[in-house]
Write a protein that holds these residues in place. Structure first.
Motif, PDB file in Angstrom:
ATOM      1  N   UNK A 132      -6.158   4.161   3.684  1.00  0.00           N
ATOM      2  CA  UNK A 132      -6.947   3.870   5.057  1.00  0.00           C
ATOM      3  C   UNK A 132      -6.472   2.751   5.262  1.00  0.00           C
ATOM      4  N   UNK A 133      -5.707   2.606   6.327  1.00  0.00           N
ATOM      5  CA  UNK A 133      -5.493   1.028   6.815  1.00  0.00           C
ATOM      6  C   UNK A 133      -6.312   1.060   8.264  1.00  0.00           C
ATOM      7  N   UNK A 146       0.811  -1.232   0.098  1.00  0.00           N
ATOM      8  CA  UNK A 146       0.143   0.082   0.095  1.00  0.00           C
ATOM      9  C   UNK A 146       0.787   1.241  -0.090  1.00  0.00           C
ATOM     10  N   UNK A 147       1.765   1.352   0.815  1.00  0.00           N
ATOM     11  CA  UNK A 147       2.750   2.353   0.997  1.00  0.00           C
ATOM     12  C   UNK A 147       3.222   2.695  -0.488  1.00  0.00           C
ATOM     13  N   UNK A 148       3.937   1.832  -1.285  1.00  0.00           N
ATOM     14  CA  UNK A 148       4.362   2.094  -2.594  1.00  0.00           C
ATOM     15  C   UNK A 148       3.142   2.449  -3.653  1.00  0.00           C
ATOM     16  N   UNK A 149       2.032   1.975  -3.329  1.00  0.00           N
ATOM     17  CA  UNK A 149       0.723   2.312  -4.116  1.00  0.00           C
ATOM     18  C   UNK A 149       0.602   3.736  -4.096  1.00  0.00           C
ATOM     19  N   UNK A 152     -10.202   9.354  -3.766  1.00  0.00           N
ATOM     20  CA  UNK A 152      -9.371   8.479  -4.487  1.00  0.00           C
ATOM     21  C   UNK A 152      -8.424   7.651  -3.517  1.00  0.00           C
ATOM     22  N   UNK A 153      -9.191   6.519  -3.144  1.00  0.00           N
ATOM     23  CA  UNK A 153      -8.473   5.773  -1.969  1.00  0.00           C
ATOM     24  C   UNK A 153      -8.262   4.333  -2.194  1.00  0.00           C
ATOM     25  N   UNK A 154      -7.278   3.903  -1.208  1.00  0.00           N
ATOM     26  CA  UNK A 154      -7.176   2.413  -1.151  1.00  0.00           C
ATOM     27  C   UNK A 154      -7.361   2.182   0.315  1.00  0.00           C
TER      28      UNK A 154
END
Ligand code: G5P
Ligand code: MG
Length: 224
Positions: free
Chosen positions: A34-35, A22-25, A83-85
């Protein structure tokens, strides 16, 4: 006109590398991250009512109840750009259905890492609680042992990384979270990435997302 929204989730067993990938994305594509686990640990550290409730479950390797999690993450989503992961949510079919009812997801990424690799890797995990940055001895060791690279603040080991709790988390994953993969497969938005290391998995994720994330979202960061 290209859509201005991008909504995605990343799935995977405990310690499969969701935070690492996720950090790389988010760095590459200028997305909000959002973790759920990081957010809950921050609440626990601050002794908030959510933190106190969540800790009862987390320390036993159990999932926090759906009702609490759905409300919590829905509120977190409302605070960021669309615009989220999401990392660590959804974790049950009930959570996946609740999210699906509110948001049109573009893509669901699933990391597939063998359990023996995971169990070995958890032992060396160190975390910077305020940011969620993760380190691992030998893989991405901190520059100074026990200190976060950016802030110099102390790193901690997670209470739920004890071997007996990790075992419980893997059981919960098999029973409650694996069906979420099928949920997204049926929706036609699932992409799976298998490998023993995050460095092996990352180029495949990058290629996949490059075809999905609208270019103007990615380039906003470069013009800042
Ligand atoms: P979390 O925090 O979401 P998990 O169990 O899903 O916890 P976790 O443990 O955060 O996932 P990860 O993010 O998948 O793992 O993995 P990571 O941190 O990036 O990598 C793991 C370690 O391996 C790190 O030290 C990293 O540096 C290292 N590493 C990465 N790649 C490699 C590699 O290639 N090689 C090596 N050697 N090392 C590598 O959730 C915690 C709890 O919160 C509750 C639950 O109780 C859960 O158990 N919770 C929820 N409950 C209900 N519903 C939800 N939606 C919930 N979300 C959280
Ligand atoms: Mg994580």
């Amino acid at each position: 006109m290209a859509t201005k929204l991008f909504k995605s989730v990343i799935l995977g067993a405990p310690a499969s590398g969701k935070g690492t990938i996720s950090a790389r994305i988010v760095n590459t594509f200028n997305l909000e991250h959002i973790s759920s686990g990081d957010k809950l640990r921050q609440h626990i550290q601050k002794n908030t009512p959510i933190g106190t409730e969540a800790q009862k479950y987390i320390k036993q390797g159990k999932l926090v109840p759906d009702e609490l999690m759905i409300k919590f993450i829905t509120e977190e989503i409302s605070k960021v750009r669309p615009v989220w992961l999401l990392d660590g949510f959804p974790r049950t079919v009930a959570q996946a259905q609740a999210l699906w009812n509110i948001h049109n997801l573009d893509v669901a990424l699933n990391l597939v890492v063998p359990f023996p690799v995971i169990i070995d890797r958890v032992k060396g995990r160190w975390v910077h609680l305020p940011s969620g940055r993760v380190y691992n001895e030998g893989f991405n060791s901190p520059k100074v042992p026990g200190k976060d690279d950016l802030t110099g603040e102390p790193l901690i080991q997670r209470e739920d990384d004890k071997p007996e709790v990790v075992q419980k988390r893997l059981e919960q994953y098999e029973k409650l979270t694996r069906p979420v993969i099928e949920f997204y497969r049926e929706k036609g938005i699932l992409h799976e990435f298998a490998g023993n290391t995050s460095d092996e998995i990352w180029p495949k994720v990058l290629d996949c997302l490059a075809t999905y994330v609208p270019l103007h979202i990615t380039t906003q960061r470069q013009t800042k």
